[in-house]
Design a protein around this motif. Sequence first.
Motif, mmCIF file in Angstrom:
data_model
loop_
_atom_site.group_PDB
_atom_site.id
_atom_site.type_symbol
_atom_site.label_atom_id
_atom_site.label_comp_id
_atom_site.label_asym_id
_atom_site.label_seq_id
_atom_site.Cartn_x
_atom_site.Cartn_y
_atom_site.Cartn_z
ATOM 1 N N GLN A 67 0.831 -1.200 0.000
ATOM 2 C CA GLN A 67 0.000 0.000 0.000
ATOM 3 C C GLN A 67 0.870 1.257 0.000
ATOM 4 O O GLN A 67 0.614 2.209 -0.749
ATOM 5 N N GLN A 68 1.898 1.286 0.828
ATOM 6 C CA GLN A 68 2.801 2.433 0.852
ATOM 7 C C GLN A 68 3.531 2.598 -0.476
ATOM 8 O O GLN A 68 3.667 3.715 -0.992
ATOM 9 N N LEU A 69 3.994 1.494 -1.039
ATOM 10 C CA LEU A 69 4.686 1.554 -2.329
ATOM 11 C C LEU A 69 3.772 2.106 -3.410
ATOM 12 O O LEU A 69 4.179 2.930 -4.240
ATOM 13 N N ARG A 70 2.521 1.671 -3.388
ATOM 14 C CA ARG A 70 1.558 2.144 -4.390
ATOM 15 C C ARG A 70 1.320 3.653 -4.246
ATOM 16 O O ARG A 70 1.228 4.373 -5.247
ATOM 17 N N VAL A 71 1.247 4.134 -3.024
ATOM 18 C CA VAL A 71 1.053 5.568 -2.806
ATOM 19 C C VAL A 71 2.241 6.356 -3.354
ATOM 20 O O VAL A 71 2.060 7.391 -4.017
ATOM 21 N N ILE A 72 3.460 5.884 -3.117
ATOM 22 C CA ILE A 72 4.634 6.569 -3.685
ATOM 23 C C ILE A 72 4.550 6.580 -5.203
ATOM 24 O O ILE A 72 4.800 7.606 -5.852
ATOM 25 N N GLY A 73 4.183 5.438 -5.784
ATOM 26 C CA GLY A 73 4.045 5.374 -7.239
ATOM 27 C C GLY A 73 3.002 6.325 -7.773
ATOM 28 O O GLY A 73 3.209 7.006 -8.784
ATOM 29 N N GLU A 74 1.872 6.400 -7.093
ATOM 30 C CA GLU A 74 0.804 7.293 -7.547
ATOM 31 C C GLU A 74 1.190 8.755 -7.406
ATOM 32 O O GLU A 74 0.859 9.588 -8.265
ATOM 33 N N ILE A 75 1.900 9.097 -6.329
ATOM 34 C CA ILE A 75 2.389 10.470 -6.179
ATOM 35 C C ILE A 75 3.343 10.809 -7.311
ATOM 36 O O ILE A 75 3.300 11.902 -7.891
ATOM 37 N N ALA A 90 3.177 -0.828 -10.433
ATOM 38 C CA ALA A 90 3.080 -2.167 -11.010
ATOM 39 C C ALA A 90 3.691 -3.214 -10.091
ATOM 40 O O ALA A 90 3.187 -4.339 -9.978
ATOM 41 N N LEU A 91 4.790 -2.858 -9.417
ATOM 42 C CA LEU A 91 5.414 -3.795 -8.480
ATOM 43 C C LEU A 91 4.485 -4.085 -7.307
ATOM 44 O O LEU A 91 4.390 -5.238 -6.858
ATOM 45 N N ALA A 92 3.816 -3.064 -6.791
ATOM 46 C CA ALA A 92 2.870 -3.284 -5.701
ATOM 47 C C ALA A 92 1.760 -4.244 -6.136
ATOM 48 O O ALA A 92 1.400 -5.179 -5.400
#
Length: 572
Positions: free
Chosen positions: A120-128, A374-376
């Motif tokens: 979830q944290q990784l996805r948020v970084i990606g989306e930012i 994508a990794l998340a």
Amino acid sequence: MTIEQPTPIRGARTRTTRTPTKPHGQWAVDGREPLNANEEFKLADDGLNVRERIETIYAKGGFASIDPTDLHGRFRWWGLYTQRKPGIDGGRTAQLEPHELEDEYFMLRVRIDGGQLTTQQLRVIGEISTEFARDSADLTDRQNVQLHWVQVEDVPEIWRRLEEVGLSTTEACGDVPRVILGSPVAGIAADEIIDPTPQIQEIADRFIGDATLANLPRKFKTAITGHPSQDVVHEINDCAFVAVEHPELGIGYDLWVGGALSVVPRLGERLGVFVAPDRVAEVWHGVTRIFRDYGYRRLRNKARLKFLLADWGVERFREVLETEYLDSPLPDGPAAPKPTSLGDHVGVHAQKDGRFFVGAAPLVGRVSGSTLTALADLAEVHGSQRVRTTPHQKLIVLDVPEPEVENLIAGLDAIGLSARPSLFRRGTIACTGIEYCKLAIVETKANAAEAITQLEQRLGELEPEIGRPITLHVNGCPNSCARIQIADIGLKGQLVSIDGEQVPGYQVHLGGGLANVDREEAGLGRTVRGLKVAADGIADYAERVIRRYLADRELDETFAVWAHRADEEALQ
């Protein structure tokens, strides 16, 4: 007051020293009167206080509304640096003032203590990244993620999203305790000695954002590992804890202090003490306060703990720590044994719970927001909700059930992450370089990536003969963010003269490295007078010196050992 003669830094050239006539700016000795512009702005207002101005003034007024002292100073306390304006060549780096070099965009560094992330944290970084940073993302060799092209107007919203999932940029830069390096396989590796996660978490919870530690002489770097590979480059951190078993006291940590690279590299030293797990935070706090109170502040180029340790020596440092900063002395302790394996954790490895972790290499740390998202997704599809970053610009997916391993590896390959990389891809890291960094002189990421491609083509068939990664570290300036002095082949960015013409290139360092399964102890690389490489000649040089190594080496001799004994002619 008697002022001691400084002790030469290990690994540096011997210099003639003179007794200084000016104070060092040590708070505990000289008082707190600021002796340079940096100390003045820090005394005038705590760097942590700038957040309120960013949220209430600068994000609303835009770049032009930012006070220059905040922009070039206090913004760092919240992980923000202005990035380099495109089109300024490396020859002008030292000629222009910061405001002439900078663009109206920021690098924003996300702090990831221990490299621990949920999907979830990784996805948020990606989306930012995709929404606010032009899809940019770099993995650093300190387990952080850096985004570029960030505008100050968007920073409050970025903070809100990060903090909503337990992440922050607090003290990711600045004269503060930086991110805490931690074993990226903490708590899950089958061969782990101790899980350092509770110690990392205690330090972060108690002291990161603490105003009493928010004005250090310069940056302060920490590393903690409980893994036998000693996977956190502890020898080049200001304060590091390495797992060890005491014959009477059980499992704890060996304490190292005073390591750092940059233009005057110095390897850290053991204090010879044993630190029980429940005293790690106390001891870390003591070492940090020694730096705060006794660290040199007058000259920025001497304001690191390594210079204080060089002058004091280990015995005095330990005495001051135990008598002035700790509740009780520390017992003597043994040194940690030699590492048992490579510490980058690339490939497939068994966890203690029967599942597996898979370490993958991007290309020189360059990814993207889309890749992180994508990794998340990929990790979750294959049963994982945890990902970790490493001090070697790698990514690790945890908790993978055995039937999912090969499918995950195929999915990683599809998004540009290789769990079975070539030796050249595995062993190469690069700093940000001239693309974004105001200090850089030479391009790094693109040059290093091209070198990997060329070396895979030219030397791929020789990988079984080479046998182990030959580390190639590419840095855009002398400051060694990519750790050039501890690489097999370290390249320091500068303008070089080739055939009478000045061009972007690199000075070469050879045979450096930290203690590992192939090396008894850490050592700095050697330089050869006049040995320079053009920016577009990395692959040519690396191929030439690797082929010479293969031809000349003795049985099982590592590249580093060979490079230190080889004649200068062999290293050209």
